[in-house]
Design a protein around this motif. Structure first.
Motif, PDB file in Angstrom:
ATOM      1  N   LEU A  82      -3.649  17.215  -8.328  1.00  0.00           N
ATOM      2  CA  LEU A  82      -4.229  16.280  -8.178  1.00  0.00           C
ATOM      3  C   LEU A  82      -3.314  15.378  -7.110  1.00  0.00           C
ATOM      4  O   LEU A  82      -2.842  15.260  -7.291  1.00  0.00           O
ATOM      5  CB  LEU A  82      -3.809  15.666  -9.449  1.00  0.00           C
ATOM      6  CG  LEU A  82      -4.628  16.493 -10.879  1.00  0.00           C
ATOM      7  CD1 LEU A  82      -4.506  15.752 -12.465  1.00  0.00           C
ATOM      8  CD2 LEU A  82      -6.466  16.206 -10.706  1.00  0.00           C
ATOM      9  N   PRO A  83      -5.268  14.569  -7.017  1.00  0.00           N
ATOM     10  CA  PRO A  83      -4.760  13.958  -5.760  1.00  0.00           C
ATOM     11  C   PRO A  83      -4.018  12.847  -6.356  1.00  0.00           C
ATOM     12  O   PRO A  83      -4.389  12.281  -7.583  1.00  0.00           O
ATOM     13  CB  PRO A  83      -6.732  13.587  -4.846  1.00  0.00           C
ATOM     14  CG  PRO A  83      -6.832  13.811  -5.994  1.00  0.00           C
ATOM     15  CD  PRO A  83      -6.357  14.858  -6.727  1.00  0.00           C
ATOM     16  N   LEU A  84      -2.924  12.099  -5.871  1.00  0.00           N
ATOM     17  CA  LEU A  84      -2.352  10.988  -6.567  1.00  0.00           C
ATOM     18  C   LEU A  84      -3.028   9.119  -5.578  1.00  0.00           C
ATOM     19  O   LEU A  84      -1.932   8.753  -6.018  1.00  0.00           O
ATOM     20  CB  LEU A  84      -0.999  11.024  -5.535  1.00  0.00           C
ATOM     21  CG  LEU A  84      -0.496  12.187  -6.189  1.00  0.00           C
ATOM     22  CD1 LEU A  84       1.324  12.705  -5.376  1.00  0.00           C
ATOM     23  CD2 LEU A  84      -0.375  12.916  -7.441  1.00  0.00           C
TER      24      LEU A  84
ATOM     25  N   ALA B 228       0.793  -0.568   0.285  1.00  0.00           N
ATOM     26  CA  ALA B 228       0.376  -0.043  -0.143  1.00  0.00           C
ATOM     27  C   ALA B 228       0.869   1.430  -0.143  1.00  0.00           C
ATOM     28  O   ALA B 228       2.331   1.371   0.094  1.00  0.00           O
ATOM     29  CB  ALA B 228      -0.804  -0.144   1.007  1.00  0.00           C
ATOM     30  N   VAL B 229       0.377   2.093  -0.879  1.00  0.00           N
ATOM     31  CA  VAL B 229       0.740   3.803  -0.485  1.00  0.00           C
ATOM     32  C   VAL B 229       0.317   4.514   0.254  1.00  0.00           C
ATOM     33  O   VAL B 229      -0.757   5.001  -0.443  1.00  0.00           O
ATOM     34  CB  VAL B 229       1.656   4.210  -2.316  1.00  0.00           C
ATOM     35  CG1 VAL B 229       2.431   5.125  -1.937  1.00  0.00           C
ATOM     36  CG2 VAL B 229       2.866   2.558  -2.095  1.00  0.00           C
ATOM     37  N   TRP B 230       0.149   5.496   0.826  1.00  0.00           N
ATOM     38  CA  TRP B 230       0.306   6.192   1.978  1.00  0.00           C
ATOM     39  C   TRP B 230       0.191   7.748   0.841  1.00  0.00           C
ATOM     40  O   TRP B 230       0.780   8.437   0.983  1.00  0.00           O
ATOM     41  CB  TRP B 230       0.596   6.574   2.855  1.00  0.00           C
ATOM     42  CG  TRP B 230      -0.537   6.818   3.708  1.00  0.00           C
ATOM     43  CD1 TRP B 230       0.516   8.658   4.551  1.00  0.00           C
ATOM     44  CD2 TRP B 230      -1.447   7.068   4.074  1.00  0.00           C
ATOM     45  NE1 TRP B 230      -0.677   9.061   5.346  1.00  0.00           N
ATOM     46  CE2 TRP B 230      -1.907   7.997   5.535  1.00  0.00           C
ATOM     47  CE3 TRP B 230      -2.814   6.188   4.300  1.00  0.00           C
ATOM     48  CZ2 TRP B 230      -2.820   7.925   5.544  1.00  0.00           C
ATOM     49  CZ3 TRP B 230      -3.652   6.648   4.793  1.00  0.00           C
ATOM     50  CH2 TRP B 230      -3.671   7.545   5.785  1.00  0.00           C
ATOM     51  N   ALA B 231      -0.665   7.494  -0.067  1.00  0.00           N
ATOM     52  CA  ALA B 231      -0.526   8.320  -1.321  1.00  0.00           C
ATOM     53  C   ALA B 231      -0.765  10.121  -1.658  1.00  0.00           C
ATOM     54  O   ALA B 231      -1.704  10.692  -1.242  1.00  0.00           O
ATOM     55  CB  ALA B 231      -0.973   8.149  -2.294  1.00  0.00           C
ATOM     56  N   THR B 232      -0.002  10.807  -0.226  1.00  0.00           N
ATOM     57  CA  THR B 232      -0.352  11.927  -0.092  1.00  0.00           C
ATOM     58  C   THR B 232       0.413  13.116  -0.906  1.00  0.00           C
ATOM     59  O   THR B 232       1.171  11.767  -1.660  1.00  0.00           O
ATOM     60  CB  THR B 232       0.461  12.280   1.508  1.00  0.00           C
ATOM     61  OG1 THR B 232       2.346  11.472   1.760  1.00  0.00           O
ATOM     62  CG2 THR B 232      -0.032  12.310   2.930  1.00  0.00           C
ATOM     63  N   PRO B 233       0.346  14.265  -1.293  1.00  0.00           N
ATOM     64  CA  PRO B 233       1.243  14.691  -2.272  1.00  0.00           C
ATOM     65  C   PRO B 233       2.461  14.627  -2.123  1.00  0.00           C
ATOM     66  O   PRO B 233       2.530  15.858  -2.004  1.00  0.00           O
ATOM     67  CB  PRO B 233       0.467  16.131  -2.485  1.00  0.00           C
ATOM     68  CG  PRO B 233      -0.568  16.481  -1.165  1.00  0.00           C
ATOM     69  CD  PRO B 233      -0.387  14.598  -0.662  1.00  0.00           C
TER      70      PRO B 233
ATOM     71  N   PRO C 201      -2.310   1.968  -4.272  1.00  0.00           N
ATOM     72  CA  PRO C 201      -2.452   3.689  -3.662  1.00  0.00           C
ATOM     73  C   PRO C 201      -3.792   3.615  -3.063  1.00  0.00           C
ATOM     74  O   PRO C 201      -4.949   2.790  -3.055  1.00  0.00           O
ATOM     75  CB  PRO C 201      -2.365   4.760  -4.991  1.00  0.00           C
ATOM     76  CG  PRO C 201      -2.956   3.889  -5.401  1.00  0.00           C
ATOM     77  CD  PRO C 201      -2.707   2.354  -4.988  1.00  0.00           C
ATOM     78  N   LEU C 202      -3.475   4.524  -0.769  1.00  0.00           N
ATOM     79  CA  LEU C 202      -4.592   4.895  -0.351  1.00  0.00           C
ATOM     80  C   LEU C 202      -5.023   6.624   0.084  1.00  0.00           C
ATOM     81  O   LEU C 202      -4.143   6.917  -0.180  1.00  0.00           O
ATOM     82  CB  LEU C 202      -3.915   4.174   0.702  1.00  0.00           C
ATOM     83  CG  LEU C 202      -3.908   3.121   0.420  1.00  0.00           C
ATOM     84  CD1 LEU C 202      -3.255   2.477   2.965  1.00  0.00           C
ATOM     85  CD2 LEU C 202      -4.761   2.189   0.526  1.00  0.00           C
ATOM     86  N   ASN C 203      -6.170   6.933  -0.519  1.00  0.00           N
ATOM     87  CA  ASN C 203      -6.235   8.564  -0.287  1.00  0.00           C
ATOM     88  C   ASN C 203      -5.853   8.398   1.619  1.00  0.00           C
ATOM     89  O   ASN C 203      -6.674   8.121   2.266  1.00  0.00           O
ATOM     90  CB  ASN C 203      -7.659   8.633  -0.242  1.00  0.00           C
ATOM     91  CG  ASN C 203      -7.986  10.369  -0.034  1.00  0.00           C
ATOM     92  OD1 ASN C 203      -7.686  11.169   0.699  1.00  0.00           O
ATOM     93  ND2 ASN C 203      -9.576  10.028  -0.279  1.00  0.00           N
TER      94      ASN C 203
ATOM     95  N   ILE D  54     -10.530  -0.860   2.583  1.00  0.00           N
ATOM     96  CA  ILE D  54      -9.791  -1.576   1.219  1.00  0.00           C
ATOM     97  C   ILE D  54      -8.603  -2.124   1.699  1.00  0.00           C
ATOM     98  O   ILE D  54      -7.561  -3.207   0.609  1.00  0.00           O
ATOM     99  CB  ILE D  54      -8.748  -0.429   0.786  1.00  0.00           C
ATOM    100  CG1 ILE D  54      -9.820   0.693   0.288  1.00  0.00           C
ATOM    101  CG2 ILE D  54      -7.550  -0.342  -0.480  1.00  0.00           C
ATOM    102  CD1 ILE D  54      -9.998   2.199  -0.257  1.00  0.00           C
ATOM    103  N   VAL D  55      -8.004  -1.921   2.824  1.00  0.00           N
ATOM    104  CA  VAL D  55      -7.050  -3.187   3.284  1.00  0.00           C
ATOM    105  C   VAL D  55      -7.385  -4.331   3.265  1.00  0.00           C
ATOM    106  O   VAL D  55      -6.311  -5.215   3.184  1.00  0.00           O
ATOM    107  CB  VAL D  55      -6.754  -2.631   4.553  1.00  0.00           C
ATOM    108  CG1 VAL D  55      -5.358  -3.222   5.326  1.00  0.00           C
ATOM    109  CG2 VAL D  55      -5.857  -1.257   4.835  1.00  0.00           C
ATOM    110  N   LYS D  56      -8.445  -4.647   3.927  1.00  0.00           N
ATOM    111  CA  LYS D  56      -8.934  -5.944   4.391  1.00  0.00           C
ATOM    112  C   LYS D  56      -8.823  -6.920   2.536  1.00  0.00           C
ATOM    113  O   LYS D  56      -8.380  -7.532   2.224  1.00  0.00           O
ATOM    114  CB  LYS D  56     -10.196  -6.297   4.598  1.00  0.00           C
ATOM    115  CG  LYS D  56     -10.857  -7.471   4.377  1.00  0.00           C
ATOM    116  CD  LYS D  56     -11.871  -7.785   6.315  1.00  0.00           C
ATOM    117  CE  LYS D  56     -12.094  -8.545   6.230  1.00  0.00           C
ATOM    118  NZ  LYS D  56     -13.986  -9.039   5.702  1.00  0.00           N
ATOM    119  N   ASP D  57      -9.927  -5.850   1.715  1.00  0.00           N
ATOM    120  CA  ASP D  57      -9.416  -6.731   0.358  1.00  0.00           C
ATOM    121  C   ASP D  57      -8.816  -6.709  -0.793  1.00  0.00           C
ATOM    122  O   ASP D  57      -7.918  -7.768  -1.543  1.00  0.00           O
ATOM    123  CB  ASP D  57     -10.587  -5.426  -0.522  1.00  0.00           C
ATOM    124  CG  ASP D  57     -10.801  -6.210  -2.027  1.00  0.00           C
ATOM    125  OD1 ASP D  57     -11.307  -7.277  -1.768  1.00  0.00           O
ATOM    126  OD2 ASP D  57     -10.659  -5.328  -2.849  1.00  0.00           O
TER     127      ASP D  57
END
Ligand code: MCA
Ligand code: AMP
Length: 507
Positions: free
Chosen positions: A185-187, A51-56, A76-78, A89-92
């Motif tokens: 834009l969000p990543l 997972a990627v903690w997708a901060t800008p 990528p995680l919001n 999302i993490v479970k899936d």
């Protein structure tokens, strides 16, 4: 397959000193990116998924590039997702690690994951050979996208789709290593991450991320050496609003080589205001998480407001009638659903063979759910979408069902329905229609107190994500239903409703 980023693997005439990324004051050259992403790739190469903690931030870009170099699918995680959405999302997707910027505070939903802080200045470990056995169909990213009901689904995007879409856009937009892209834009979605970060890196060009959108930042970069701007219609609307009082913004936009809008329709009025004030025409492209990019107005083509241009190289596009019969007409009038086929498509929805099967026809066309007509010269005009329960707000796709489910989990809500209403700024605004539970001492006809609308808004923002919060909450005594008990959303407007309305504004 050939490398996704030739500029990072030495097959490209870029020097190591060439700028790759800039986020605010922090920047990385191709040499530095090759070093830090290479070092991280070596550390994660045995992970199943990350997972990627997708901060800008540059850490997000380095994390995703490292995962792609290592052949490890990235999710990528919001970072503004609430616990319920993140938990799903993490479970899936079951990642083994979460890649994050040092110091970022992670929520408890990520508690079980091993955290790996990304070091953007890690020394170059020397070029590692690309992992063996990476095929074009190898999963590269899992991007979560909303459907009409239930929680978001993970679209599994293969390496070939990323390469195909970015190369098709390079052709359509004459996009080269000399381009400097600016965006905010969000990543954690295709637009900001694949087009906005991986796009410049595949070309060997550079990207400036503004952190958050504001017209002054756009003007500053385009007045300097930035050549392209990517944005959602809400951003172009806000630029159009700012232009009359801001000659510096008008001249900066006027210097851009390319202004590109996507993720939702840009209203013709905004197209016209921008063209009149800057002399430049915004071009639109049409895509989807599952398909990446399908069509675009070409840089060397005629810009035509209200259209999304022509199919990109390699993309087959057809319109079909309700019964699946292809529409032959190019008459600007006959409406059909857009179906697409090509190397740009995703593989499947993770863990959802039912949804994957339903999304494709027997002969492999993906059903987009978007309705369109074609002009005589092949330009596509999107005229609507099949599902009324999908809302596009600020360029984000949001399912009515997931918001209804979140509202129903609140003890003060007995029944709930969610719709989208037109909004000048957001395109569509989320409206929640709520039948509140009776409170002790209520008499029939009592209005719920003003605090409840704000509380429900907060509840949705906290559980799901702030962009999924209702902007308006309307209270009713009951929801209009048909004989089968199904909520008739079209009749909501006419249903007797408490006049209480809480407009929560544009943030
Ligand atoms: C407000 N906020 C709240 C609340 N109210 N937070 C918690 N609870 C509340 N009740 C906060 C928000 O977190 C945010 O914080 C700030 O207030 C403003 O939020 P909001 O009003 O939602 O933002 P906005 O200013 O209206 O955002 C407009 C935007 C945004 C910048 C245009 O919608 C946006 O970034 N859109 C991009 C969507 C996108 O990339 N879509 C691509 C997917 P803070 O101030 O901290 O931020 S589509 C795609 O990928 C396909 C392939 C395609 O075709 O492109
Ligand atoms: P998403 O699933 O978030 O990737 O959103 C994809 C959807 O955004 C598409 O199915 C379209 O409905 C919409 N979309 C993307 N680009 C455009 C555009 N230029 N004009 C109109 N709608 C668009």
């Amino acid at each position: 397959m050939s490398p996704l980023f030739p500029a990072l693997t030495g097959d490209f005439p870029a020097t190591a000193d060439r700028p790759a990324l800039r986020f605010g004051e922090r920047s990385l050259t191709y040499g530095q990116l090759a070093g830090s992403a290479g070092a991280l790739a070596a550390r994660i190469q045995d992970a199943g998924r990350v997972a990627v903690w997708a901060t800008p931030t540059p850490e997000t870009a380095v994390g995703v590039v490292a995962a792609l170099l290592a052949g490890v699918p990235a999710v990528p995680l919001n970072p503004k997702s609430g616990e319920s959405e993140l938990g799903h999302i993490v479970k899936d997707s079951a990642p083994e690690l979460v890649l994050t910027a040092p110091g970022a505070e992670l929520p408890t939903a990520l508690g079980q994951l091993t955290r790996l802080d990304v070091d953007v200045h890690a020394p170059d470990p020397g070029a590692a050979p690309p992992p063996a056995g990476l095929t074009p169909d190898h999963p590269a990213l899992v991007v979560y996208t909303s459907g009409t009901t239930g929680p978001p689904k993970g679209a599994v995007i293969p390496r070939r789709a990323i390469a195909a879409t970015l190369d098709a856009l390079a052709d359509a937009w004459q996009w080269t290593a000399d381009d400097v892209l600016v965006h905010a834009l969000p990543l954690f979605h295709v637009h900001g991450l694949i087009l906005g970060v991986l796009g410049p890196l595949r070309r060997g060009g550079s990207v400036r991320h503004l952190g958050r959108f504001d017209p002054a930042g756009v003007a500053r970069e385009l007045a300097g050496d930035a050549t392209m701007l990517f944005g959602v219609p809400t951003m172009y609307h806000r630029l159009a609003e700012a232009l009359p009082g801001d000659p510096a913004l008008a001249s900066a936009l006027g210097r851009a080589r390319l202004l590109v809008s996507g993720s939702a329709a840009l209203p013709v009025h905004d197209h016209e205001r921008i063209a009149a004030a800057t002399g430049r025409r915004v071009i639109e492209r049409y895509g989807m998480t599952e398909t990446l990019m399908n069509t675009s107005v070409r840089a060397d083509g005629e810009p035509r407001a209200g259209t999304v241009g022509v199919p990109l190289p390699g993309v087959e596009l057809r319109l079909v009638e309700e019964d699946g019969t292809p529409v032959a007409a190019y008459d600007g009038e006959t409406v059909g659903e857009i179906q697409v086929r090509g190397p740009n498509l995703f593989i499947e929805y993770l863990n959802r063979p039912d949804a994957t099967a339903a999304a494709f026809t027997a002969d492999g066309w993906f059903r987009t759910g978007d309705m369109a007509v074609r002009d005589p010269d092949g330009y596509v005009r999107i005229v609507g979408r099949k599902a009324t329960d999908l809302i596009k707000s600020g360029g984000y796709k949001i399912g009515a069902g997931e918001i209804e489910n979140a509202l129903l989990e609140h003890p003060a809500v007995r029944e709930a329905a969610v719709t989208g209403e037109p909004d000048d700024d957001l395109g569509e605004r989320i409206v929640a229609w709520v039948v509140p539970e009776d409170r002790p001492g209520d008499r029939p006809g009592d209005r719920p107190d003003d605090g409840l609308a704000a509380e429900l808004t907060r509840h949705v923002a906290d559980r799901l994500a702030p962009h999924k919060r209702p902007r308006t909450v309307r209270f009713l005594g009951s929801l209009p239903r048909n004989d089968m008990g199904k909520i008739m959303k079209r009749a909501l407007k006419d249903a007797p409703q408490h006049t209480h309305e809480n407009v929560t504004g544009h943030g």
